[in-house]
Write an enzyme that holds these catalytic residues in place. Structure first.
Site, PDB file in Angstrom:
ATOM      1  N   GLY A   1     -45.881  45.159 107.177  1.00 44.65           N
ATOM      2  CA  GLY A   1     -46.861  43.616 106.413  1.00 44.65           C
ATOM      3  C   GLY A   1     -46.953  42.322 105.861  1.00 44.65           C
ATOM      4  O   GLY A   1     -46.987  41.848 105.534  1.00 44.65           O
ATOM      5  N   GLY A   2     -45.221  43.120 104.648  1.00 48.86           N
ATOM      6  CA  GLY A   2     -44.989  41.746 103.867  1.00 48.86           C
ATOM      7  C   GLY A   2     -43.610  40.937 103.828  1.00 48.86           C
ATOM      8  O   GLY A   2     -43.665  40.968 105.524  1.00 48.86           O
TER       9      GLY A   2
ATOM     10  N   SER B   1     -49.002  55.046 101.790  1.00 50.52           N
ATOM     11  CA  SER B   1     -48.441  54.636 100.489  1.00 50.52           C
ATOM     12  C   SER B   1     -47.150  55.278 100.304  1.00 50.52           C
ATOM     13  O   SER B   1     -47.276  56.707 100.980  1.00 50.52           O
ATOM     14  CB  SER B   1     -49.329  55.466  99.649  1.00 50.52           C
ATOM     15  OG  SER B   1     -48.472  55.214  97.955  1.00 50.52           O
TER      16      SER B   1
ATOM     17  N   SER C   1     -32.314  46.094  99.637  1.00 52.74           N
ATOM     18  CA  SER C   1     -31.968  46.095  97.865  1.00 52.74           C
ATOM     19  C   SER C   1     -32.398  45.066  97.266  1.00 52.74           C
ATOM     20  O   SER C   1     -32.797  43.379  98.539  1.00 52.74           O
ATOM     21  CB  SER C   1     -31.033  46.650  97.624  1.00 52.74           C
ATOM     22  OG  SER C   1     -31.311  46.772  96.614  1.00 52.74           O
TER      23      SER C   1
ATOM     24  N   LYS D   1     -30.852  41.244  92.145  1.00 51.44           N
ATOM     25  CA  LYS D   1     -31.989  41.420  91.021  1.00 51.44           C
ATOM     26  C   LYS D   1     -31.188  43.106  90.484  1.00 51.44           C
ATOM     27  O   LYS D   1     -31.359  43.108  89.371  1.00 51.44           O
ATOM     28  CB  LYS D   1     -32.962  41.658  90.992  1.00 51.44           C
ATOM     29  CG  LYS D   1     -33.613  40.488  90.519  1.00 51.44           C
ATOM     30  CD  LYS D   1     -34.670  39.725  91.293  1.00 51.44           C
ATOM     31  CE  LYS D   1     -35.253  38.821  90.889  1.00 51.44           C
ATOM     32  NZ  LYS D   1     -34.658  37.814  92.119  1.00 51.44           N
TER      33      LYS D   1
ATOM     34  N   SER E   1     -43.834  35.577 100.478  1.00 52.50           N
ATOM     35  CA  SER E   1     -44.782  35.344  99.669  1.00 52.50           C
ATOM     36  C   SER E   1     -44.784  35.068  98.097  1.00 52.50           C
ATOM     37  O   SER E   1     -45.930  34.255  97.858  1.00 52.50           O
ATOM     38  CB  SER E   1     -45.587  36.871  99.227  1.00 52.50           C
ATOM     39  OG  SER E   1     -44.987  37.345  99.333  1.00 52.50           O
TER      40      SER E   1
END
Length: 649
Positions: free
Chosen positions: A288-289, A343, A408, A411, A466
């Protein structure tokens, strides 16, 4: 007066137009007699019958063919053609009636042709003049704008604008010298050199780019040329939507993310995915991201047999499942969609999913990614990003998944924040597992067992996600500013979400096991430059020391906890090219699994304790380049997680 007329009821407007047509029928009959007799005509005797027949016949024909159902202000080519058909039918009907009147003296036969032609000219002219009269009101009251592009798309855009009072089209701009100086529906086409003058003269606030078929390079050239003007630049939908007539003013949108980057997008190479996903069972975590949902969209286009959508957010999972469900129904595809609330920290649940559905390919996009938020909650980040990756890798090995691809981040390179450090550890876990000859979690495994191909794809920031600066900047610009930037020197690598996901799929398809892929994201972009570009493209001016009266200022808020000024994509210095020019294969050091598992175990214990210093120390042990300096004594309160045995050594 225009406002009064437009406020009339529809029935009243219809009666006025019918009365006008009746008058025009009489006038055209008078003109026909006058031209035919070569003298000013005054009807006498039987000639009055011809005058009576014209409106009595014309109005029923026009009514029957729907001419009085049309909205008068939207008169266009289609309306003129409909009028032509109606007058033609009127002329055919007039013919036998006039023949009947031939027995009466003074009615010439040529009236059969001459009067309908004059009638058509008068009716069509009345419609066109009425449209121009109403349009003049729009030009006076609407927001003045220009259309860049005087081709088919530009003309269709002008037609879409003709039905609104919100905008007033004052001209077209085009580089084609053969079009310059001409008009489209009465609106002049200007050369680009005249644009600044036209903008100033008519106080133009918006320019619409009506060049949907132009190359990215050409669009960038146009945008660069227009960027200095105090106008808001917007774009159009595709040509298919324009041609279908479905486009409205609401479909004109701000420039897309590729326009903000000002570079060519990644070229599509569908041959890279030939057979990699079609007919297979594919699982996407974090479905959903921002990245996960785009992964699901692009994977769905490759026609997998089953697509497992895994996410712990109920609403996010519902949104992507509903979207893909509607898309699949519309396309008649036979793909099975399975939404799974789960999860990645729940190993037992992951194993039950793998047992029930036997996924062949896994894309792991589930992670906590917001740097300041993760910095404030390091324990939860470790549990989610590190343990989640470990759990999913264990399930993949146990149930014989063919390919496992980790999404990944740049960062992870010499990280200064918890998020980057946890993602580098996730990479190391997969690198270590890929180097094992057997499944280290299964006492019974042997070298002849099936082996999962683990690979990682590392890239920088994505525009439009987002957590991206683009939605934030757009909201701040809409509110009048200021636009907030952390530091004037901060730079980031950027890609659009579809570009990044496309390359992730390509990299996963070419993986052989243990591969760490890095995406070539082009030159890094200064965030302050991106902010300035967005301000100017929105038609505002930047307020700074050189222009103190500008519209929107930029406020520097300082680097947040864990943030760098500059990001990197590689730790080592020995990258290797791959089959795709935008995908690089990195060779970076990692520790063997026995030592890696011991260190990860200590990190998870520290995360469960919530002691920030212990977490940071464990992170430094696993990631030598980690350079955080946390405040002493700070803790991170997390719920206690169930113990998970890592492996035999």
């Amino acid at each position: 007066m225009q406002e009064t007329i437009l406020s009339w009821s529809r029935s009243r407007k219809r009666m006025v137009v019918m009365a006008l047509d009746a008058v025009l029928a009489l006038v055209s009959m008078w003109l026909a007699f006058t031209l035919r007799l070569d003298a000013l005509h005054w009807p006498m005797g039987a000639e009055w019958l011809a005058y009576a027949v014209a409106p009595a016949l014309a109005l029923p024909v026009f009514f029957r063919l729907g001419l009085y159902k049309a909205i008068f202000r939207y008169t266009g080519v289609a309306s003129i053609l409909a009028t032509g058909r109606a007058v033609a039918l009127y002329g055919f009907a007039l013919c036998p009636l006039v023949w009947l009147l031939f027995h009466w003296e003074g009615i010439p036969r040529s009236l059969i042709v001459l009067q309908p032609l004059l009638f058509l000219i008068l009716v069509a002219s009345s419609r066109a003049l009425g449209w121009q009269w109403i349009a003049s009101r729009t030009r006076l009251l609407g927001t003045p704008l220009l259309i860049y592009g005087a081709g088919i798309a530009g003309a269709q855009t002008a037609a879409a604008l003709s039905g609104t009072h919100d905008y007033a089209l004052v001209g077209f701009v085009d580089d084609d010298l053969q079009k310059v100086g001409r008009t489209i529906n009465g609106v002049k086409v200007h050369a680009y050199a005249e644009t600044a003058v036209v903008v100033a003269r008519y106080r133009v606030t918006d320019i619409l780019l009506a060049v949907p078929s132009a190359t990215r390079q050409r669009r960038n050239q146009i945008i660069e040329r227009l960027q200095s003007l105090p106008v808001r630049i917007r774009s159009l939908p595709g040509l298919a939507d324009l041609a279908s007539g479905r486009v409205t003013v609401d479909d004109f949108r701000d420039l897309d993310l590729d326009d903000l980057l000002g570079r060519e997008p990644v070229a599509s190479r569908p041959d890279f995915l030939a057979g990699a996903l079609a007919g297979r069972v594919v699982m996407v975590t974090g479905a959903g991201g921002s990245i996960g949902s785009e992964l699901c969209r692009q994977i769905a286009r490759e026609a997998p047999s089953t697509l497992l959508l895994v996410d712990h957010s109920e609403y996010s999972l519902y949104k992507i499942h509903h979207e893909l469900e509607q898309w699949a129904l519309g396309g008649g595809l036979g793909m099975t969609l399975v939404p799974v609330l789960c999860s990645v920290c729940n190993l037992q649940r992951l194993e039950s999913i793998c047992e029930a559905h036997s996924p062949q390919v896994i894309y792991h996009a589930a992670a906590y990614k917001h740097v300041p938020m993760v910095e404030s909650n390091p324990g939860e980040a470790v549990i989610n990003n590190v343990l989640g990756t470990l759990n999913l890798a264990r399930a993949a090995l146990k149930w014989g998944v063919d390919s496992f691809v980790l999404v990944s981040t740049d960062k992870a390179v010499r990280p200064t924040n918890v998020m980057g450090a946890t993602k580098r550890i996730a990479e190391q876990i997969l690198q270590s597992l890929a180097a094992c000859e057997t499944d280290p979690f299964d006492e019974r495994s042997s070298s002849s067992g099936k082996k999962t191909r683990f690979s990682m794809v590392r890239f920088g920031n994505v525009l439009g996600s987002s957590g991206s600066v683009v939605p934030l900047f757009r909201a701040q610009i809409a509110n009048g500013g200021p636009v907030t930037v952390t530091d004037p020197e901060v730079t980031r690598y950027f890609m659009t979400i579809p570009e990044a996901v496309q390359l992730v799929l390509y990299a996963g398809a070419m993986a052989r096991g243990g591969d760490l892929f890095v995406l070539d994201m082009g030159a890094p972009v200064k965030i302050v430059d991106l902010a300035k570009r967005m301000i100017t493209l929105s038609g505002r001016t930047v307020r700074d020391e050189f222009r103190p009266t500008g519209d929107i200022g930029i406020a520097f808020t300082g680097l947040r906890a864990g943030e760098k000024r500059f990001e990197e994509l590689l730790i080592g210095d020995n990258p290797m090219p791959t089959e795709h020019p935008r995908i690089i294969l990195a060779r970076e050091e990692f520790v063997e699994w026995p030592l890696c598992s011991q260190r990860v175990q200590r990190l998870l214990e520290a995360a469960r304790s919530g002691e920030r210093d212990a977490i940071v120390d464990a992170l430094r042990t696993l990631v030598p380049g980690y350079m955080a300096r946390p405040a002493a004594g700070r803790t991170d309160t997390v719920a206690q997680q169930p113990e998970v045995a890592l492996a035999r050594h």
